[in-house]
Structures are given as structure tokens and as C-alpha cells.
Design a protein around this motif. Structure first.
Motif, PDB file in Angstrom:
ATOM      1  N   LEU A 163       0.807  -1.208   0.000  1.00 19.74           N
ATOM      2  CA  LEU A 163       0.000   0.000   0.000  1.00 19.74           C
ATOM      3  C   LEU A 163       0.845   1.264   0.000  1.00 19.74           C
ATOM      4  O   LEU A 163       0.327   2.364  -0.202  1.00 19.74           O
ATOM      5  N   ASP A 164       2.148   1.114   0.244  1.00 18.29           N
ATOM      6  CA  ASP A 164       3.043   2.259   0.343  1.00 18.29           C
ATOM      7  C   ASP A 164       3.306   2.838  -1.042  1.00 18.29           C
ATOM      8  O   ASP A 164       2.932   2.259  -2.071  1.00 18.29           O
ATOM      9  N   ALA A 194      -2.427   5.663   8.625  1.00 19.11           N
ATOM     10  CA  ALA A 194      -2.857   6.172   7.320  1.00 19.11           C
ATOM     11  C   ALA A 194      -3.041   5.045   6.319  1.00 19.11           C
ATOM     12  O   ALA A 194      -4.009   5.026   5.543  1.00 19.11           O
ATOM     13  N   LEU A 195      -2.120   4.083   6.332  1.00 17.72           N
ATOM     14  CA  LEU A 195      -2.234   2.959   5.409  1.00 17.72           C
ATOM     15  C   LEU A 195      -3.356   2.022   5.832  1.00 17.72           C
ATOM     16  O   LEU A 195      -4.002   1.398   4.993  1.00 17.72           O
ATOM     17  N   ALA A 199      -6.328   0.765   3.495  1.00 13.14           N
ATOM     18  CA  ALA A 199      -6.624  -0.659   3.323  1.00 13.14           C
ATOM     19  C   ALA A 199      -8.109  -0.938   3.471  1.00 13.14           C
ATOM     20  O   ALA A 199      -8.693  -1.723   2.705  1.00 13.14           O
ATOM     21  N   THR A 200      -8.741  -0.311   4.454  1.00  8.53           N
ATOM     22  CA  THR A 200     -10.156  -0.594   4.694  1.00  8.53           C
ATOM     23  C   THR A 200     -11.039  -0.133   3.544  1.00  8.53           C
ATOM     24  O   THR A 200     -12.152  -0.640   3.376  1.00  8.53           O
ATOM     25  N   THR A 201     -10.565   0.828   2.721  1.00  6.14           N
ATOM     26  CA  THR A 201     -11.356   1.257   1.567  1.00  6.14           C
ATOM     27  C   THR A 201     -11.398   0.199   0.481  1.00  6.14           C
ATOM     28  O   THR A 201     -12.214   0.274  -0.429  1.00  6.14           O
ATOM     29  N   PRO A 206     -14.069  -5.176   7.193  1.00  2.00           N
ATOM     30  CA  PRO A 206     -13.098  -6.193   7.596  1.00  2.00           C
ATOM     31  C   PRO A 206     -13.047  -6.405   9.106  1.00  2.00           C
ATOM     32  O   PRO A 206     -13.194  -5.470   9.891  1.00  2.00           O
ATOM     33  N   VAL A 207     -12.847  -7.654   9.484  1.00  2.00           N
ATOM     34  CA  VAL A 207     -12.525  -7.973  10.866  1.00  2.00           C
ATOM     35  C   VAL A 207     -11.061  -7.588  11.081  1.00  2.00           C
ATOM     36  O   VAL A 207     -10.201  -7.940  10.265  1.00  2.00           O
ATOM     37  N   GLN A 208     -10.775  -6.867  12.150  1.00  2.00           N
ATOM     38  CA  GLN A 208      -9.410  -6.431  12.410  1.00  2.00           C
ATOM     39  C   GLN A 208      -8.837  -7.200  13.592  1.00  2.00           C
ATOM     40  O   GLN A 208      -9.450  -7.267  14.656  1.00  2.00           O
TER      41      GLN A 208
END
Length: 435
Positions: A163-164, A194-195, A199-201, A206-208
Motif C-alpha cells: 500500500l506504500d 494512514a495505510l 486498506a479498509t477502503t 473487515p474484521v481487524q
């Protein structure tokens, strides 16, 4: 608790046991039920904690109960990783696990550094599961050797790296080729806020799961040391420690490819079996170096941060930061090459006076209570630099240009994802739930 009690099939539990994975550890206990249910998952756990098995086992089980994707050049499951070495390691684990299955799924590993033609041939007729780096994956799509419109399960391993900024554009293109209805699993040892938001988008509610070091029941802590030494005497100190402590093997991290080659040559001239490992080497040379290191044919491998993620070497006793890491995240990934799978490990950071402010910041951010040692005969004479005006000059004190670019890219990706979701939902008359 057993793997069967988590819902894993007896055949896969037996396959895991043959590899020494007899009982689920913390991250596996948390991740397997979520993955087997088909829910999206965002999981954070320290390096060496068994994250790969935590997604490999449920992936293989889901493929057992799923018909192969219709049409040529399609795959049902996809694992995306940032490095070639990690791609091959994940492929090796999947191959070892699937051997115990009555109808093993077809697994193809695709990574750069080698000719694309054999990988295109391997994908003729499709594959059940593809493990790939982002660049080579897109190359295969552009060559019409692979289609991603039938992917039901996607895993991002070392997700924070993907994601970076370095992989963001390629990953965005890959995710855009996937169907909206899919399961997404993301695993990493570190996940900056921030990442994590970005990620959630890309996921559906999502289960975290976040496994802290203190929560681990099976992993021995990595013992850390920090030694203050003049920059010009680091190589001498490293050789002294290797002789005095009688380390069988050591992985040494430096900042640049040039430094890796230079230090490896210096150690080799001092009758130490040392070699370098970095992105400037051919893929064949990199694979050979790793294979020989795992076989014990090298005492020392001097590497860049290329080896900080995903590299698994059984029973690697020592990691040395010859150069202080650039950030706390890099430090976490570097030292995670030792102390894996319940084994004890040692991580040593050589801190020069010039890098003392940087090391102090890393220690503060990671809450490291490590005394700064000075060894007899290696007392420092170099001065400690004055703090930069305004707190600048040390990563983390103030956002760097790269930090600002990374944050801007993350914000733009989140906005684009949100816009794309809204447009897609409007076209299909459904609520926007995925980026």
C-alpha cells in the motif's frame, strides 16, 4: 485447541503437522475462523509469527470446495507480495501443504527477474491459485496470459509495503481488475494508521486482528542490544563480536547496495565467508545466495532492506543493524528475521555518534528499554551532532518530502476509491461497500 476445532479439514491439519505446524498459534487461532467464514480480514502480527500459514491453510481449504474458474487463463485465488523472494517462499509452503490433499489445486508462482515465458506457459489452461509480485502480475495480464475477473479470494501479504508509495499505483491497478464480490485478506507486521485507513477502503467491513508481542504465547522474545561505536570501527567491532560470540551465522543490514558489496568484500578479505544480497543482483544470483545461506554455506550475508520483509531462514540466530534503520517500521521488520517460529533470537544495532539521535527516536517510538553499551577497546571519539533547528533532520520528527508524497498518494487513492465505489453502486443500484 486444534486446527480441526477451528474448522480446518483433517487432511490439511495433517499436512500442517508434517511441516511442524502441529497446533495453531495466536494469529492462526484468530485468523482461520474469519478466513474460513469468507469475511474480509485485516491482520497485524509480528514477523515470524506464522502469518503465511494463517492465510495459506484457509485458502487451500476454500479451493477444495470450490469449482475451478470457468474459461481459460483464470484463477480463483490470488496472493500478492512485494518481493520475489517472498513469492517463492509462499509458493513453497503452498506446494508442501497441498501434497496431502486428494485433489491438489494448481499453484503458479509469478515474479520478475526471470523470463516471463515459462510463467505464461504455466498459466495455460488457468490456475487455481497464483502467487505474484504486482509488476509481474500486471505484465501477465497485459500479455493476456491471466485474467483476474474470477478471483474469489485475494491476499495481500506484507500489505503495508504494497500500500506504500512504491507499489501504490500497481496495486491500485491490480485491485481494479478484481471482481467487486471477493474476499480480501491483508496481513502485515506493521500497519501505520494512514495505510490502515487506505486498506479498509479496499475491503468490506473487515474484521481487524492485532496481535501484540505481549499477547504471544509461543514466540520467544528477541533479545536486543545497542552498541555505541565510531563509524569507522563498525566493521572491526562486527568481526570482533562474531569471533567472541561464535555466531554460526549472521544477517547484516546496511543502507545501500554499495555498502553491502563493500562490507561483504571487507569481511571476506578477513577470512570470513561473507557475501552480499540486494536488488542489484540478478534473480538467479539472489536465489542462489539465499539457498546457500539456508544450507549454512555462508557465515554472513550483508543485505539491504530487500531482505527485511518475508525472508524466512530457519534458526537464524543473529541480526545486526550495521546501519541504523531509517524508521521504526524498518527496525521491526529487520529484527524480525531472527527469533522466528518460537526460536530465540538476538538483534544488535551498531549506533554511531552521528546516528544516535535517529536511534533514540526509534527506541522511543518502539518503547525499547535497551541500554546503550560501549565495549572496552571500542570507546567512541566521534562527536554527537547538534540537534537540527526546528527538530528536523531526523526521520519522524517532522514529515519528510517522501512522507508528504506518501500521505498525498494515500489520500488521493482513498478519494478515488470512494468515488469509484459510489459510481459503481449507482450503476448497479446497490450501496457502495468496496473501494
Amino acid at each position: 485447541m486444534t486446527f480441526e476445532s477451528l474448522g480446518l479439514s483433517p487432511s490439511l491439519a495433517t499436512a500442517a503437522a508434517t511441516l511442524g505446524i502441529k497446533n495453531p498459534n495466536d494469529i492462526q487461532r484468530e485468523a482461520l475462523p474469519v478466513a474460513l467464514r469468507g469475511d474480509d480480514l485485516l491482520a497485524t502480527a509480528r514477523t515470524g509469527s506464522g502469518k503465511t500459514a494463517a492465510y495459506a491453510l484457509p485458502l487451500l481449504q476454500q479451493l477444495l470446495h470450490r469449482p475451478p474458474p470457468r474459461g481459460p487463463r483464470r484463477t480463483a485465488a490470488l496472493v500478492v507480495v512485494p518481493t520475489r523472494e517472498l513469492a517463492h517462499q509462499v509458493g513453497e509452503l503452498l506446494d508442501a501443504l497441498k501434497r496431502a490433499l486428494p485433489h491438489p489445486p494448481r499453484v503458479v508462482v509469478a515474479a520478475g527477474g526471470v523470463s516471463i515465458n515459462p510463467q505464461m506457459m504455466a498459466l495455460r489452461g488457468g490456475a487455481d491459485l497464483v502467487v505474484a509480485t504486482p509488476g509481474r502480475l500486471l505484465d501477465l495480464v497485459r500479455h493476456n496470459a491471466l485474467r483476474l475477473d474470477a478471483v474469489a479470494h485475494v491476499v495481500l501479504d506484507e500489505a503495508d509495503r504494497l500500500l506504500d508509495l512504491g507499489f501504490a499505483d500497481e496495486l491500485r491497478e491490480v485491485m481494479g481488475l478484481l471482481p467487486a464480490q471477493r474476499q480480501t485478506l491483508m496481513f502485515s507486521a506493521t500497519f501505520p494508521p494512514a495505510l490502515q485507513h487506505l486498506a479498509t477502503t479496499m475491503m468490506r467491513s473487515p474484521v481487524q486482528v492485532a496481535m501484540n508481542e505481549s499477547e504471544s504465547e509461543t514466540d520467544e522474545p528477541i533479545r536486543q542490544r545497542a552498541i555505541l561505536v565510531d563509524g569507522v570501527r563498525r566493521a572491526v567491532l562486527l568481526r570482533h563480536l562474531m569471533t567472541q560470540e561464535r555466531w554460526p551465522q549472521v544477517l547484516v543490514f546496511v543502507a545501500t547496495q554499495y555498502a553491502a558489496d563493500h562490507l561483504a568484500r571487507k569481511l571476506h578479505r578477513d577470512e570470513c565467508y561473507a557475501t552480499s544480497f540486494h536488488g542489484g543482483l540478478s534473480q538467479g544470483a539472489r536465489q542462489q545466495t539465499l539457498r546457500e545461506f539456508k544450507e549454512g554455506r555462508w557465515d554472513v550475508v550483508v543485505t539491504t532492506d530487500l531482505a527485511a520483509r518475508g525472508l524466512h531462514i530457519d534458526q537464524l540466530p543473529v541480526v545486526v543493524n550495521f546501519d541504523v534503520p531509517r524508521s521504526a517500521v524498518d527496525h521491526t521488520h529487520r529484527i524480525g528475521r531472527t527469533g522466528r517460529a518460537g526460536m530465540a533470537g538476538l538483534a544488535i544495532t551498531l549506533v554511531t555518534p552521528a546516528m544516535l539521535p535517529q536511534w533514540s527516536l526509534i527506541a522511543k517510538r518502539l518503547n525499547l528499554q535497551i541500554p546503550l553499551e560501549q565495549l572496552p577497546g571500542f570507546e567512541t571519539t566521534e562527536p554527537v551532532p547538534e540537534p537540527a533547528p526546528g527538530g528536523g533532520g531526523i526521520k519522524g520528527k517532522r514529515p519528510s518530502k517522501k512522507d508528504k508524497l506518501r500521505a498525498a498518494a494515500a489520500a488521493a487513492a482513498a478519494a478515488q476509491s470512494s468515488t469509484g465505489s459510489a459510481a459503481s453502486a449507482s450503476a448497479h443500484g446497490a450501496p457502495a461497500t468496496r473501494g
